[in-house]
Design a protein around this motif. Structure first.
Motif, PDB file in Angstrom:
ATOM      1  N   LEU A 261       0.839  -1.193   0.000  1.00  0.00           N
ATOM      2  CA  LEU A 261       0.000   0.000   0.000  1.00  0.00           C
ATOM      3  C   LEU A 261       0.873   1.242   0.000  1.00  0.00           C
ATOM      4  CD1 LEU A 261      -2.641  -0.978   2.728  1.00  0.00           C
ATOM      5  CD2 LEU A 261      -2.960  -1.038   0.249  1.00  0.00           C
ATOM      6  N   SER A 262       0.473   2.227  -0.796  1.00  0.00           N
ATOM      7  CA  SER A 262       1.155   3.512  -0.767  1.00  0.00           C
ATOM      8  C   SER A 262       0.689   4.298   0.458  1.00  0.00           C
ATOM      9  CB  SER A 262       0.857   4.297  -2.047  1.00  0.00           C
ATOM     10  OG  SER A 262      -0.521   4.634  -2.093  1.00  0.00           O
ATOM     11  N   TYR A 263       1.400   5.390   0.763  1.00  0.00           N
ATOM     12  CA  TYR A 263       1.016   6.200   1.919  1.00  0.00           C
ATOM     13  C   TYR A 263      -0.373   6.804   1.721  1.00  0.00           C
ATOM     14  CZ  TYR A 263       5.783   5.802   3.689  1.00  0.00           C
ATOM     15  OH  TYR A 263       6.971   5.309   4.181  1.00  0.00           O
ATOM     16  N   ASP A 264      -0.706   7.173   0.478  1.00  0.00           N
ATOM     17  CA  ASP A 264      -2.034   7.719   0.203  1.00  0.00           C
ATOM     18  C   ASP A 264      -3.110   6.663   0.426  1.00  0.00           C
ATOM     19  OD1 ASP A 264      -0.929  10.146  -0.421  1.00  0.00           O
ATOM     20  OD2 ASP A 264      -0.871   9.767  -2.588  1.00  0.00           O
ATOM     21  N   GLU A 265      -2.840   5.434  -0.003  1.00  0.00           N
ATOM     22  CA  GLU A 265      -3.805   4.357   0.189  1.00  0.00           C
ATOM     23  C   GLU A 265      -3.985   4.042   1.670  1.00  0.00           C
ATOM     24  OE1 GLU A 265      -3.444   1.541  -3.742  1.00  0.00           O
ATOM     25  OE2 GLU A 265      -1.762   1.585  -2.356  1.00  0.00           O
ATOM     26  N   ILE A 266      -2.883   4.041   2.423  1.00  0.00           N
ATOM     27  CA  ILE A 266      -2.977   3.779   3.856  1.00  0.00           C
ATOM     28  C   ILE A 266      -3.819   4.855   4.538  1.00  0.00           C
ATOM     29  CG2 ILE A 266      -1.658   3.672   6.002  1.00  0.00           C
ATOM     30  CD1 ILE A 266       0.620   2.386   4.439  1.00  0.00           C
ATOM     31  N   SER A 267      -3.600   6.113   4.170  1.00  0.00           N
ATOM     32  CA  SER A 267      -4.372   7.212   4.770  1.00  0.00           C
ATOM     33  C   SER A 267      -5.855   7.068   4.453  1.00  0.00           C
ATOM     34  CB  SER A 267      -3.843   8.552   4.257  1.00  0.00           C
ATOM     35  OG  SER A 267      -2.481   8.725   4.603  1.00  0.00           O
ATOM     36  N   ARG A 268      -6.166   6.716   3.216  1.00  0.00           N
ATOM     37  CA  ARG A 268      -7.567   6.559   2.831  1.00  0.00           C
ATOM     38  C   ARG A 268      -8.209   5.396   3.584  1.00  0.00           C
ATOM     39  NH1 ARG A 268     -10.063   3.295  -0.718  1.00  0.00           N
ATOM     40  NH2 ARG A 268      -8.057   2.501  -1.485  1.00  0.00           N
ATOM     41  N   LEU A 269      -7.473   4.277   3.706  1.00  0.00           N
ATOM     42  CA  LEU A 269      -8.016   3.109   4.393  1.00  0.00           C
ATOM     43  C   LEU A 269      -8.153   3.340   5.890  1.00  0.00           C
ATOM     44  CD1 LEU A 269      -6.109   0.258   2.507  1.00  0.00           C
ATOM     45  CD2 LEU A 269      -8.533   0.846   2.309  1.00  0.00           C
ATOM     46  N   GLU A 270      -7.251   4.145   6.463  1.00  0.00           N
ATOM     47  CA  GLU A 270      -7.352   4.446   7.891  1.00  0.00           C
ATOM     48  C   GLU A 270      -8.627   5.228   8.195  1.00  0.00           C
ATOM     49  OE1 GLU A 270      -3.722   6.454   8.758  1.00  0.00           O
ATOM     50  OE2 GLU A 270      -2.644   4.610   9.307  1.00  0.00           O
ATOM     51  N   VAL A 271      -9.019   6.108   7.290  1.00  0.00           N
ATOM     52  CA  VAL A 271     -10.263   6.858   7.467  1.00  0.00           C
ATOM     53  C   VAL A 271     -11.460   5.914   7.441  1.00  0.00           C
ATOM     54  CG1 VAL A 271     -11.771   8.608   6.465  1.00  0.00           C
ATOM     55  CG2 VAL A 271      -9.298   8.980   6.512  1.00  0.00           C
ATOM     56  N   LEU A 272     -11.474   4.981   6.466  1.00  0.00           N
ATOM     57  CA  LEU A 272     -12.556   4.006   6.381  1.00  0.00           C
ATOM     58  C   LEU A 272     -12.576   3.084   7.600  1.00  0.00           C
ATOM     59  CD1 LEU A 272     -12.220   3.000   2.612  1.00  0.00           C
ATOM     60  CD2 LEU A 272     -13.934   4.512   3.629  1.00  0.00           C
ATOM     61  N   GLU A 273     -11.378   2.771   8.098  1.00  0.00           N
ATOM     62  CA  GLU A 273     -11.270   1.885   9.266  1.00  0.00           C
ATOM     63  C   GLU A 273     -11.860   2.534  10.508  1.00  0.00           C
ATOM     64  OE1 GLU A 273      -7.556   0.462  11.966  1.00  0.00           O
ATOM     65  OE2 GLU A 273      -7.316   0.213   9.807  1.00  0.00           O
ATOM     66  N   ARG A 274     -11.573   3.812  10.699  1.00  0.00           N
ATOM     67  CA  ARG A 274     -12.104   4.513  11.876  1.00  0.00           C
ATOM     68  C   ARG A 274     -13.621   4.647  11.812  1.00  0.00           C
ATOM     69  NH1 ARG A 274      -7.221   7.561  11.264  1.00  0.00           N
ATOM     70  NH2 ARG A 274      -8.288   9.081   9.941  1.00  0.00           N
ATOM     71  N   LYS A 275     -14.165   4.667  10.600  1.00  0.00           N
ATOM     72  CA  LYS A 275     -15.619   4.764  10.453  1.00  0.00           C
ATOM     73  C   LYS A 275     -16.321   3.431  10.702  1.00  0.00           C
ATOM     74  CE  LYS A 275     -15.546   8.572   7.105  1.00  0.00           C
ATOM     75  NZ  LYS A 275     -15.896   8.982   5.726  1.00  0.00           N
ATOM     76  N   ALA A 276     -15.567   2.333  10.649  1.00  0.00           N
ATOM     77  CA  ALA A 276     -16.167   0.996  10.790  1.00  0.00           C
ATOM     78  C   ALA A 276     -16.316   0.633  12.270  1.00  0.00           C
ATOM     79  CB  ALA A 276     -15.321  -0.040  10.053  1.00  0.00           C
ATOM     80  N   VAL A 277     -17.005   1.477  13.020  1.00  0.00           N
ATOM     81  CA  VAL A 277     -17.116   1.287  14.469  1.00  0.00           C
ATOM     82  C   VAL A 277     -18.004   0.106  14.830  1.00  0.00           C
ATOM     83  CG1 VAL A 277     -16.626   3.687  15.044  1.00  0.00           C
ATOM     84  CG2 VAL A 277     -18.974   3.008  14.500  1.00  0.00           C
ATOM     85  N   ASN A 278     -18.843  -0.332  13.902  1.00  0.00           N
ATOM     86  CA  ASN A 278     -19.747  -1.448  14.195  1.00  0.00           C
ATOM     87  C   ASN A 278     -19.141  -2.811  13.874  1.00  0.00           C
ATOM     88  OD1 ASN A 278     -21.890   0.179  15.119  1.00  0.00           O
ATOM     89  ND2 ASN A 278     -22.565   0.570  13.018  1.00  0.00           N
TER      90      ASN A 278
END
Length: 523
Positions: A261-278
């Protein structure tokens, strides 16, 4: 050579369609071919059949366009593809360290389960070099650029074992502790092998010292006193390196096996990960399918999660799947097959869970398989194909296996490790910070960057697949399925926990990856 032929074949197939693959797009296509069970020719035809279904801005295929093409071929969106990836230990890429160029490179030769003598020596060499390159970046062991006297700068300069000949006084050395003959220990590095005396050895670094173990494969950075014989005064493991530092060294290399994963991809996935609270992972170890009480307890657990507002996204079931070992004296294979069929029927009876949740099954040390060697392959399809008919969202994983949830890396390992590690410990770990054995276990495997740093005589490992046991760069979460009581320990950015033994005391764990919170539960 084989990899180059595959690259040329892929480029030629796309060129015949009037398309040119960029470097990143070619890597994505080769990764797609690695995951397919079809021959490369058929897999490429299947991939090219989807070209007309996507919009292309240029004849030069970018990485984004290649990912979109692969998503169309596999029937999933790019976000879904990156959300949850289960990595089999036998498909993990192998990387070796080049001490001359001071960089990692991919070992392209296909690993074999029947390695020769060179494979065994390479196992120890790779372990040592992996930790050595990590150690020399630590500020306590990095040689100062201008101050030649390490004692004044507070650094500890490492010496090779060969350089100790004819020297007296204290030295810091690093090597592998081995037992080449009964009752006598040796220290080895790439330059020499010398006998050592551990009678006066004490551990340093509080909890970071972990557990020093008997026989080959133990790495130690130690402070020694050399006076004729090599008398060890203090010993411990190399300091643990932060994950971000390791990633900066290995940038662009896919050590985890789920795709770089590139740094941009990691940043994008981290945002989606934090939203997956359920999202929740339910981890259950020791699911004895032949035990009636265990199956009743499992039904209670599934009933409870069936009625919650949001069902767990993943159920991870770890072996052993029988109350007795499947060894040479075991002949009830048809019975075991029927037990998995009953498990599938039980899961299918919970409609919300069976239609929404994913299931991952990881074999235990006494489940059916080729031998007790690690890593263990997935459960044979002979036993599980009836279960797969009832539960379409099931993955039969290896032991150990890895899961990447968006950007988060999770390693799962089922082995009765704590008892074996304590039994083979040769230097008592320090109790200044903790007396909890599980915490010492976590410190040991993270500092060693290896899931099972036991001697090969006690726990055989396939020599050419030893890289599948590595913990480098350090993952976010480590799940250690063990027969001992459930435990949780957060250590230097790593969340490690044991779900306990479900069949023994009805314990299991629920893990929320968005917050890295662990709920230790029991019936």
């Amino acid at each position: 050579m084989e990899q180059q032929q595959r690259m040329r074949k892929a480029q030629l197939k796309f060129k015949l369609r009037g398309l040119t693959l960029s470097v990143d797009a070619l890597k994505a296509v080769l990764g797609f071919l690695d995951e397919q069970y079809l021959p490369d020719e058929e897999a490429l035809q299947h991939l090219l059949a989807e070209v007309d279904k996507i919009s292309l801005k240029s004849n030069v295929l970018s990485k984004e366009a290649a990912v979109e093409l692969i998503s169309a071929a596999t029937g999933v969106t790019s976000s879904e593809q990156n959300a949850l990836i289960v990595v089999d230990a036998f498909k993990l890429p192998r990387f070796c360290y080049d001490p001359i160029r001071k960089m990692f490179y991919r070992y392209n030769k296909t690993p074999s389960v029947h390695g020769d003598a060179r494979s065994k020596s390479a196992l120890y060499k790779d372990r040592l070099q992996l930790l050595h390159q990590r150690l020399i970046r630590d500020r306590h062991f990095a040689k100062p650029a201008f101050d030649m006297d390490g004692s004044r700068s507070g650094t500890c300069e490492l010496s090779s074992l060969q350089s100790l000949l004819g020297c007296i006084g204290r030295r810091w050395v690093m090597g592998i502790v081995s037992q080449l003959e009964d009752g006598r220990y040796y220290l080895e590095d790439l330059s020499a092998t010398i006998p050592i005396d551990l009678s006066q050895a004490i551990s340093f670094g509080k909890i970071s010292n972990g557990e020093l173990h008997n026989c080959c494969g133990r790495i130690a950075a130690s402070k020694r006193h050399f006076s004729g014989s090599f008398l060890i005064s203090t010993c411990g493991f190399p300091p643990l390196e932060g994950r971000n530092i390791s990633l900066s060294v290995t940038a662009g290399l896919d050590f985890f096996g789920a795709g770089a994963l590139s740094y941009d991809e990691i940043s994008r996935l981290e945002v989606l990960e934090r939203k997956a609270v359920n999202d929740m992972f339910v981890v259950i170890s020791d699911v004895w399918l032949d035990d009636e009480q265990t199956m009743r307890n499992l039904e209670v657990v599934l009933d409870g999660f069936e009625n919650v507002d949001v069902v767990p996204s993943v159920f991870i079931l770890m072996g052993n799947f029988l109350s007795r070992p499947c060894n040479l004296s075991f002949h009830s294979f048809g019975e075991l097959r029927s037990h998995f069929d009953k498990l599938g029927t039980l899961i299918a009876s919970h409609t919300r869970i069976s239609s929404t949740s994913k299931f991952v099954l990881i074999p235990g040390p006494e489940d059916p398989g080729p031998s007790s060697v690690l890593p263990r392959p997935a459960l044979p399809s002979y036993f599980t194909k009836e279960l797969a008919k009832h539960v379409p969202n099931v993955t039969f994983a290896s032991n150990p296996c890895r899961i990447r949830f968006f950007s988060q890396e999770i390693v799962l390992f089922r082995e009765n490790l704590l008892y074996r590690m304590r039994r083979l410990c040769i230097v008592t770990p320090s109790d200044e910070e903790t007396t909890e054995p599980f915490e010492h276990l976590v410190a040991t495997i993270t500092h060693q960057s290896h899931l099972c740093p036991l001697p090969l005589t006690s726990q055989p490992i396939v020599w050419e697949y030893d890289h599948a046991m590595r913990l480098y760069p350090t993952p976010h979460t480590i799940v250690l399925g063990d027969r001992t009581e459930q435990k949780l320990f957060k250590y230097m950015g790593v969340t490690a926990f044991s779900p306990g033994s479900f069949s023994v005391d009805g314990t299991f764990a629920a893990y929320r990856p968005a917050t890295q919170e662990v709920e230790l539960s029991s019936l």
